[in-house]
Motif scaffolding. Structure first.
Motif, PDB file in Angstrom:
ATOM      1  N   GLY A   3       0.811  -1.215   0.000  1.00  0.00           N
ATOM      2  CA  GLY A   3       0.000   0.000   0.000  1.00  0.00           C
ATOM      3  C   GLY A   3       0.837   1.254   0.000  1.00  0.00           C
ATOM      4  N   ARG A   4       0.165   2.321  -0.192  1.00  0.00           N
ATOM      5  CA  ARG A   4       0.827   3.610  -0.239  1.00  0.00           C
ATOM      6  C   ARG A   4       1.093   4.109   1.177  1.00  0.00           C
ATOM      7  N   PRO A   5       2.255   4.697   1.414  1.00  0.00           N
ATOM      8  CA  PRO A   5       2.508   5.233   2.767  1.00  0.00           C
ATOM      9  C   PRO A   5       1.554   6.376   3.071  1.00  0.00           C
ATOM     10  N   SER A   6       1.180   6.486   4.325  1.00  0.00           N
ATOM     11  CA  SER A   6       0.240   7.544   4.708  1.00  0.00           C
ATOM     12  C   SER A   6       0.931   8.899   4.632  1.00  0.00           C
ATOM     13  N   ARG A   7       0.179   9.893   4.255  1.00  0.00           N
ATOM     14  CA  ARG A   7       0.675  11.260   4.226  1.00  0.00           C
ATOM     15  C   ARG A   7       0.171  11.954   5.473  1.00  0.00           C
ATOM     16  N   LEU A   8       1.080  12.377   6.268  1.00  0.00           N
ATOM     17  CA  LEU A   8       0.696  13.047   7.502  1.00  0.00           C
ATOM     18  C   LEU A   8       0.738  14.554   7.305  1.00  0.00           C
ATOM     19  N   LEU A   9      -0.236  15.209   7.854  1.00  0.00           N
ATOM     20  CA  LEU A   9      -0.243  16.663   7.843  1.00  0.00           C
ATOM     21  C   LEU A   9       0.613  17.169   8.987  1.00  0.00           C
ATOM     22  N   GLY A  10       1.390  18.168   8.710  1.00  0.00           N
ATOM     23  CA  GLY A  10       2.157  18.791   9.775  1.00  0.00           C
ATOM     24  C   GLY A  10       1.254  19.691  10.596  1.00  0.00           C
ATOM     25  N   PRO A  11       1.726  20.111  11.755  1.00  0.00           N
ATOM     26  CA  PRO A  11       0.905  20.997  12.604  1.00  0.00           C
ATOM     27  C   PRO A  11       0.500  22.284  11.897  1.00  0.00           C
ATOM     28  N   ASP A  12       1.391  22.835  11.068  1.00  0.00           N
ATOM     29  CA  ASP A  12       1.067  24.064  10.337  1.00  0.00           C
ATOM     30  C   ASP A  12      -0.042  23.814   9.326  1.00  0.00           C
ATOM     31  N   ASP A  13       0.060  22.673   8.609  1.00  0.00           N
ATOM     32  CA  ASP A  13      -0.985  22.338   7.644  1.00  0.00           C
ATOM     33  C   ASP A  13      -2.316  22.104   8.339  1.00  0.00           C
ATOM     34  N   GLU A  14      -2.276  21.409   9.466  1.00  0.00           N
ATOM     35  CA  GLU A  14      -3.509  21.140  10.207  1.00  0.00           C
ATOM     36  C   GLU A  14      -4.158  22.441  10.676  1.00  0.00           C
ATOM     37  N   ASP A  15      -3.348  23.362  11.180  1.00  0.00           N
ATOM     38  CA  ASP A  15      -3.873  24.665  11.612  1.00  0.00           C
ATOM     39  C   ASP A  15      -4.498  25.413  10.431  1.00  0.00           C
ATOM     40  N   PHE A  16      -3.839  25.351   9.280  1.00  0.00           N
ATOM     41  CA  PHE A  16      -4.358  26.026   8.095  1.00  0.00           C
ATOM     42  C   PHE A  16      -5.694  25.418   7.658  1.00  0.00           C
ATOM     43  N   VAL A  17      -5.787  24.095   7.710  1.00  0.00           N
ATOM     44  CA  VAL A  17      -7.035  23.416   7.344  1.00  0.00           C
ATOM     45  C   VAL A  17      -8.153  23.842   8.284  1.00  0.00           C
ATOM     46  N   VAL A  18      -7.879  23.873   9.581  1.00  0.00           N
ATOM     47  CA  VAL A  18      -8.883  24.273  10.564  1.00  0.00           C
ATOM     48  C   VAL A  18      -9.281  25.724  10.349  1.00  0.00           C
ATOM     49  N   GLN A  19      -8.303  26.590  10.114  1.00  0.00           N
ATOM     50  CA  GLN A  19      -8.591  28.006   9.878  1.00  0.00           C
ATOM     51  C   GLN A  19      -9.477  28.170   8.646  1.00  0.00           C
ATOM     52  N   THR A  20      -9.159  27.438   7.588  1.00  0.00           N
ATOM     53  CA  THR A  20      -9.955  27.521   6.364  1.00  0.00           C
ATOM     54  C   THR A  20     -11.362  26.988   6.599  1.00  0.00           C
ATOM     55  N   ALA A  21     -11.469  25.863   7.299  1.00  0.00           N
ATOM     56  CA  ALA A  21     -12.768  25.237   7.536  1.00  0.00           C
ATOM     57  C   ALA A  21     -13.676  26.099   8.394  1.00  0.00           C
ATOM     58  N   THR A  22     -13.095  26.901   9.264  1.00  0.00           N
ATOM     59  CA  THR A  22     -13.903  27.735  10.148  1.00  0.00           C
ATOM     60  C   THR A  22     -14.183  29.119   9.563  1.00  0.00           C
ATOM     61  N   THR A  23     -13.672  29.370   8.364  1.00  0.00           N
ATOM     62  CA  THR A  23     -13.929  30.630   7.656  1.00  0.00           C
ATOM     63  C   THR A  23     -15.074  30.413   6.676  1.00  0.00           C
ATOM     64  N   ARG A  24     -15.986  31.357   6.616  1.00  0.00           N
ATOM     65  CA  ARG A  24     -17.091  31.255   5.653  1.00  0.00           C
ATOM     66  C   ARG A  24     -16.533  31.248   4.236  1.00  0.00           C
ATOM     67  N   PRO A  25     -17.024  30.360   3.383  1.00  0.00           N
ATOM     68  CA  PRO A  25     -16.546  30.303   2.005  1.00  0.00           C
ATOM     69  C   PRO A  25     -16.691  31.639   1.261  1.00  0.00           C
ATOM     70  N   THR A  26     -17.737  32.399   1.568  1.00  0.00           N
ATOM     71  CA  THR A  26     -17.930  33.684   0.885  1.00  0.00           C
ATOM     72  C   THR A  26     -16.794  34.657   1.185  1.00  0.00           C
ATOM     73  N   GLN A  27     -16.190  34.544   2.380  1.00  0.00           N
ATOM     74  CA  GLN A  27     -15.056  35.403   2.729  1.00  0.00           C
ATOM     75  C   GLN A  27     -13.804  35.036   1.944  1.00  0.00           C
ATOM     76  N   LEU A  28     -13.798  33.835   1.370  1.00  0.00           N
ATOM     77  CA  LEU A  28     -12.663  33.384   0.565  1.00  0.00           C
ATOM     78  C   LEU A  28     -12.979  33.452  -0.929  1.00  0.00           C
ATOM     79  N   GLY A  29     -14.058  34.161  -1.260  1.00  0.00           N
ATOM     80  CA  GLY A  29     -14.399  34.366  -2.656  1.00  0.00           C
ATOM     81  C   GLY A  29     -15.171  33.225  -3.304  1.00  0.00           C
ATOM     82  N   LYS A  30     -15.702  32.313  -2.511  1.00  0.00           N
ATOM     83  CA  LYS A  30     -16.469  31.184  -3.048  1.00  0.00           C
ATOM     84  C   LYS A  30     -17.942  31.571  -3.139  1.00  0.00           C
ATOM     85  N   PRO A  31     -18.669  31.020  -4.126  1.00  0.00           N
ATOM     86  CA  PRO A  31     -20.065  31.401  -4.334  1.00  0.00           C
ATOM     87  C   PRO A  31     -21.066  30.610  -3.497  1.00  0.00           C
TER      88      PRO A  31
END
Length: 93
Positions: A3-31
């Motif tokens: 199988g393929r080795p797992s790709r782990l997110l670093g703490p910085d990536d995880e923080d960025f994902v959480v920050q993005t997920a908690t931001t309204r899509p409209t604030q990021l230019g999404k329709p």
């Protein structure tokens, strides 16, 4: 093991994902007004300033996002039902 080795997110990536997920899509230019798992993964992968390679399963596994995903699900159910008054708010209701 195979199988393929797992790709782990670093703490910085995880923080960025959480920050993005908690931001309204409209604030990021999404329709759209709410994230779905698929839309969030797509946005993270295509983000020019900081692309994050993450799959839907990995995104669901992030425990810190459990509350965000639950809120998205509740928001979707409420929009389908029409109001909070028609949605059961717990096991005892």
């Amino acid at each position: 093991m195979g199988g393929r080795p797992s790709r782990l997110l670093g703490p910085d990536d995880e923080d960025f994902v959480v920050q993005t997920a908690t931001t309204r899509p409209t604030q990021l230019g999404k329709p759209f007004t709410r994230w779905s798992i698929r839309k969030l993964v797509d946005h993270l992968r295509r983000n020019i300033s900081r692309p994050v390679r993450i799959g839907r399963k990995t995104l669901r596994r992030l425990e810190v996002l459990t509350e965000v995903v639950d809120q998205v699900t509740i928001g979707l159910v409420c929009s389908l039902v029409g109001s909070w008054g028609n949605v059961s708010r717990g096991r005892g209701s």
